[in-house]
Scaffold this motif. Structure first.
Motif, short mmCIF file in Angstrom:
data_model
loop_
_atom_site.label_atom_id
_atom_site.label_comp_id
_atom_site.label_asym_id
_atom_site.label_seq_id
_atom_site.Cartn_x
_atom_site.Cartn_y
_atom_site.Cartn_z
N GLY A 38 -6.26 -1.78 0.37
CA GLY A 38 -4.98 -1.08 0.27
C GLY A 38 -4.88 -0.25 -1.00
N ARG A 65 -12.55 4.48 9.93
CA ARG A 65 -12.98 3.21 10.55
C ARG A 65 -13.00 3.33 12.07
NH1 ARG A 65 -9.43 0.63 5.96
NH2 ARG A 65 -11.08 0.48 4.39
N CYS A 97 -9.03 -3.61 4.71
CA CYS A 97 -8.73 -2.72 3.59
C CYS A 97 -8.07 -3.46 2.43
CB CYS A 97 -7.76 -1.65 4.12
SG CYS A 97 -7.63 -0.22 3.07
N CYS A 103 0.84 -1.21 0.00
CA CYS A 103 0.00 0.00 0.00
C CYS A 103 0.87 1.25 0.00
CB CYS A 103 -0.91 -0.01 1.23
SG CYS A 103 -1.79 1.54 1.46
N SER A 150 -6.57 -1.15 10.90
CA SER A 150 -7.40 -0.77 9.76
C SER A 150 -7.03 -1.53 8.49
CB SER A 150 -7.29 0.74 9.52
OG SER A 150 -7.97 1.12 8.37
N CYS A 151 -5.75 -1.87 8.37
CA CYS A 151 -5.28 -2.57 7.16
C CYS A 151 -5.94 -3.94 7.00
CB CYS A 151 -3.77 -2.73 7.18
SG CYS A 151 -2.88 -1.16 7.32
N ARG A 196 -8.58 6.24 5.78
CA ARG A 196 -9.36 5.02 5.97
C ARG A 196 -9.31 4.59 7.42
NH1 ARG A 196 -7.51 7.29 2.25
NH2 ARG A 196 -5.65 6.07 1.98
N CYS A 208 -3.79 6.97 7.87
CA CYS A 208 -4.48 7.30 6.62
C CYS A 208 -5.93 7.64 6.95
CB CYS A 208 -4.41 6.14 5.61
SG CYS A 208 -5.33 4.69 6.12
N HIS A 254 0.25 4.21 0.96
CA HIS A 254 0.19 4.96 2.22
C HIS A 254 1.12 4.38 3.26
CE1 HIS A 254 -2.64 8.26 2.72
NE2 HIS A 254 -3.14 7.81 1.59
N ARG A 255 1.10 3.05 3.38
CA ARG A 255 1.90 2.39 4.40
C ARG A 255 3.39 2.42 4.05
NH1 ARG A 255 1.92 1.48 9.59
NH2 ARG A 255 -0.33 1.46 9.43
#
Ligand code: SF4
Length: 269
Positions: free
Chosen positions: A254, A207, A252, A183, A248-249, A203, A201, A185-186
């Motif tokens: 991603g 969440r 997701c 991902c 959260s991942c 997301r 992020c 973002h990660r």
């Protein structure tokens, strides 16, 4: 230990004049949109720049940030921390509204370390984009246009990802880490500041805000919580930094190159 990070986005409002179904920040789905005041922004920035030693790119975003009447003052405050911003101060806007003179003045004065990012959703939506571009050229302000229309929008660089399915997707930590490691973002260690909290992020923030996942220590930094010292906030940030994925991942797909794309900027009724 130093806290040098790559990128942070400050969300200064959850209002937008568009209603993009697949908005990365879920803006059309907010029941009670918020408008950040200058005073709030000032406090958040003061704590953020004590927690973070340096950041490469600091982005002011929303929602649509031009809807915030205090945008110029908020940006003025961000530019006060230029010695800790190693790359640029960026403003992201959707090309629907002209940028006020005072905001343009700030970018012109700080042109060596700033950029305006124009999201172009085509002539029907981003109706002011040509006027804005003309003005930016005249003032020699750095800008970039992200084109989100025409061509093959199923390609990863043009299309968006549908993040609206919040069901559990990865049940083991190995699966979760493995997916999140692809991902953007990660991998890029991006962070967002929403409602005075630093999250990995939008997301993740969404969440937690909507109780899809619990709010647990080590998954966010409560910048505005005065009962937690700056040192402790720095430790929390480093803890987040070192994790391969967050809770959260697990819920997701991603922001990955191999995830199917949807047409950008589809408007909800
Ligand atoms: S996998 Fe999803 S929740 Fe995890 S960092 Fe990427 S976008 Fe955020």
């Amino acid at each position: 230990m130093r806290t040098d990070i790559k990128r942070t986005a400050l969300n200064i409002c959850t209002y937008c004049n568009l209603k993009c179904k697949h908005c990365l920040a879920f803006i059309p789905y907010y029941n009670n949109p918020q408008m950040m005041s200058y005073e709030e922004a000032k406090k958040i920035l003061d704590v953020y720049f004590r927690v973070v030693d340096s950041v490469e790119h600091f982005t002011v975003t929303g929602g649509e940030p031009l809807l915030n009447a205090e945008l110029k003052n908020i940006l003025g405050e961000v530019f006060r921390y230029l010695d800790q911003i190693t790359g640029s101060v960026d403003l992201v806007t959707n090309g629907t509204m002209e940028i006020p003179e005072g905001v343009l003045d700030l970018f012109e004065e700080n042109k060596d370390k700033s950029k305006i990012v124009l999201s172009n959703y085509g002539e029907d939506l981003s109706i002011k984009i040509r006027n804005i571009e003309t003005e930016l050229k005249l003032r020699n302000i750095n800008y970039r246009i992200s084109k989100f229309y025409g061509g093959d929008q199923s390609l990863y660089y043009g299309g968006w990802i549908d993040f609206t399915d919040h069901s559990l997707k990865w049940t083991t930590e190995i699966e979760r880490d493995s997916n999140a490691q692809g991902c953007v973002h990660r991998l890029g260690k991006y962070f967002v500041i929403n409602e005075g909290e630093l999250h990995c992020c939008s997301r993740s923030f969404w969440r937690i805000k909507n109780s899809i996942i619990p709010k647990v220590r080590g998954e966010y930094v409560p910048l505005m919580d005065d009962s937690i010292s700056i040192e402790e906030k720095r430790r929390l940030l480093l803890e987040m930094y070192e994790k391969k994925s967050s809770m959260s991942c697990a819920y997701c797909v991603g922001l990955r190159n191999d995830v199917p794309r949807v047409m950008p900027a589809q408007q909800m009724k």
